[in-house]
Design a protein around this motif. Structure first.
Motif, short mmCIF file in Angstrom:
data_model
loop_
_atom_site.label_atom_id
_atom_site.label_comp_id
_atom_site.label_asym_id
_atom_site.label_seq_id
_atom_site.Cartn_x
_atom_site.Cartn_y
_atom_site.Cartn_z
N VAL A 61 0.99 -1.01 -0.02
CA VAL A 61 -0.03 0.15 -0.37
C VAL A 61 0.86 1.09 0.09
O VAL A 61 1.80 1.25 0.98
N LEU A 62 0.62 2.09 -0.90
CA LEU A 62 1.78 3.25 -1.16
C LEU A 62 0.73 4.56 -1.00
O LEU A 62 -0.45 4.65 -1.28
N ARG A 63 1.26 5.36 -0.13
CA ARG A 63 0.47 6.75 0.12
C ARG A 63 1.42 8.10 -0.14
O ARG A 63 2.56 7.72 -0.01
N ALA A 64 1.01 8.99 -0.87
CA ALA A 64 1.92 9.95 -1.23
C ALA A 64 1.15 11.32 -1.35
O ALA A 64 -0.20 11.42 -1.58
N ARG A 65 1.73 12.54 -1.67
CA ARG A 65 1.12 13.71 -1.67
C ARG A 65 1.55 14.40 -2.95
O ARG A 65 2.62 14.35 -3.38
N ARG A 66 0.31 15.18 -3.46
CA ARG A 66 0.66 15.86 -4.78
C ARG A 66 1.74 16.89 -4.62
O ARG A 66 1.65 17.78 -3.69
N ALA A 67 2.61 16.75 -5.47
CA ALA A 67 3.80 18.00 -5.46
C ALA A 67 4.52 18.00 -4.50
O ALA A 67 5.30 19.23 -4.23
N ALA A 68 4.34 16.95 -3.56
CA ALA A 68 5.42 17.14 -2.27
C ALA A 68 6.86 16.48 -2.69
O ALA A 68 7.00 16.03 -3.75
N ARG A 69 7.85 16.99 -2.14
CA ARG A 69 9.22 16.91 -2.58
C ARG A 69 9.92 15.76 -1.20
O ARG A 69 11.11 15.55 -1.33
N GLY A 70 9.22 15.24 -0.25
CA GLY A 70 9.71 14.49 0.77
C GLY A 70 10.42 13.09 0.30
O GLY A 70 10.02 12.64 -0.60
N ALA A 71 11.29 12.52 1.06
CA ALA A 71 11.91 11.05 0.53
C ALA A 71 10.92 10.12 0.66
O ALA A 71 10.00 10.27 1.59
N LEU A 72 11.17 8.98 0.00
CA LEU A 72 10.24 8.05 0.14
C LEU A 72 10.60 7.33 1.59
O LEU A 72 11.73 7.07 1.67
N ALA A 73 9.67 6.71 2.21
CA ALA A 73 9.78 5.90 3.55
C ALA A 73 9.21 4.65 3.32
O ALA A 73 8.09 4.43 2.81
N LEU A 74 9.97 3.64 3.95
CA LEU A 74 9.45 2.25 3.86
C LEU A 74 8.90 2.02 5.54
O LEU A 74 9.82 1.93 6.30
N CYS A 75 7.79 1.81 5.48
CA CYS A 75 7.32 1.69 6.81
C CYS A 75 7.18 0.17 7.34
O CYS A 75 7.34 -0.84 6.62
N PRO A 76 7.00 0.01 8.58
CA PRO A 76 6.88 -1.40 9.06
C PRO A 76 5.65 -2.16 8.58
O PRO A 76 4.75 -1.39 8.17
N PRO A 77 5.67 -3.29 8.15
CA PRO A 77 4.61 -4.04 7.52
C PRO A 77 3.38 -4.26 8.38
O PRO A 77 3.54 -4.27 9.60
N LEU A 78 2.24 -4.66 7.76
CA LEU A 78 1.19 -5.14 8.25
C LEU A 78 1.33 -6.56 8.10
O LEU A 78 1.20 -7.22 6.87
N VAL A 79 1.06 -7.71 9.30
CA VAL A 79 1.06 -8.78 8.86
C VAL A 79 -0.52 -9.33 9.30
O VAL A 79 -0.72 -9.03 10.32
N LEU A 80 -0.85 -10.05 8.32
CA LEU A 80 -2.51 -10.21 8.50
C LEU A 80 -2.66 -11.32 9.43
O LEU A 80 -3.72 -11.30 9.93
N HIS A 81 -1.92 -12.45 9.28
CA HIS A 81 -2.35 -13.77 10.16
C HIS A 81 -1.05 -13.78 11.16
O HIS A 81 -0.09 -14.03 10.77
N GLU A 82 -1.47 -14.19 12.60
CA GLU A 82 -0.52 -14.49 13.66
C GLU A 82 -0.43 -16.00 13.53
O GLU A 82 0.55 -16.85 13.77
#
Length: 261
Positions: free
Chosen positions: A218-239
């Protein structure tokens, strides 16, 4: 309303967000919404108050999930297929969605249109504060099917991300948001299409289990923003087994946002 959708297949009415909204969708043909739509909707911040467009909305799952969780949001479901647009109309007419209907509308339009044709179809420039999209992201060899509705919902056309993100960049206001869900292998095409349009991207990998490779991003971003790309901690669906993890359960039921906001 046409009767194409009910004629093509039997329908089901399914509760989401623990009954806070309902989806009318085909039983055996076309695309049936599930966890992908709910994770996509959960990428929108909980305090979102603007106007959101759900590109490729199908029967309306992701857009309605945003309206369910964000009480001050308005939503336009954008769907090209007349058959799936009929299911969206049935969804909006469902009595279980009466409390959301005033904030959700349907636009039957092709998000891959450009320029004046796109505007004429109802997708005006700078008309939205956020766009979410769950585009067809499977290769044809991975999703061979005789069902045309299912093929349209699942199979990627050449240049799809470029065209969908071009339209998103046109309709989203500067500093407005974008969220999409796709397979990890599509990331190079997505990042290339974002270039010069959206920045400050955050990417969350989705893993079936902690020791399995990611099956979605899942990728989220902002229009015309200049910040660096960030890789977030994952979502684990099943334990354990097939039961959702507590975090995945909260996300899927509209009790938590995917990125914690």
């Amino acid at each position: 309303m046409t009767t194409t959708a009910p004629e093509r297949a039997a329908v089901t009415a399914d509760a989401f967000h623990r009954g806070n909204f309902w989806l009318v969708q085909p039983r055996d043909a076309g695309h049936r919404a599930g966890m992908d739509a709910l994770m996509l909707a959960a990428a929108v911040p909980s305090d979102f108050r603007g106007h959101l467009a759900d590109f490729g909305a199908g029967a309306g799952a992701a857009g309605l999930a945003v309206a369910s969780r964000c009480p001050h949001a308005t939503v336009t479901l954008v769907e090209q297929s007349p058959e799936m647009a009929d299911f969206a109309r049935l969804t909006l007419a469902h009595e279980g969605n009466a409390h959301l209907k005033a904030r959700v509308s349907l636009l039957e339009a092709d998000v891959m249109l450009a320029g004046k044709a796109r505007a004429a179809a109802g997708l005006s420039d700078n008309s939205c504060d956020f766009v979410i999209m769950n585009p067809p992201f499977n290769l044809s060899r991975d999703r061979a099917t005789p069902d045309e509705l299912r093929r349209q919902a699942h199979v990627m056309e050449d240049g799809l991300f470029e065209r969908w993100l071009r339209s998103a960049a046109a309709v989203v206001r500067p500093r407005g948001g974008l969220a999409l869900i796709a397979r990890p292998q599509s990331l190079p095409q997505i990042l290339a299409a974002l270039c010069g349009r959206f920045g400050s991207a955050e990417i969350m990998p989705i893993h079936p289990r902690a020791d399995d490779a990611a099956i979605r991003i899942v990728l989220r971003a902002r229009r015309a923003a200049r910040g660096a790309l960030a890789l977030c901690p994952p979502l684990v669906l099943h334990e354990h087994g097939h039961k959702l993890s507590p975090r995945a359960d909260a996300v899927s039921n509209g009790r938590a946002s995917l990125f914690g906001d």
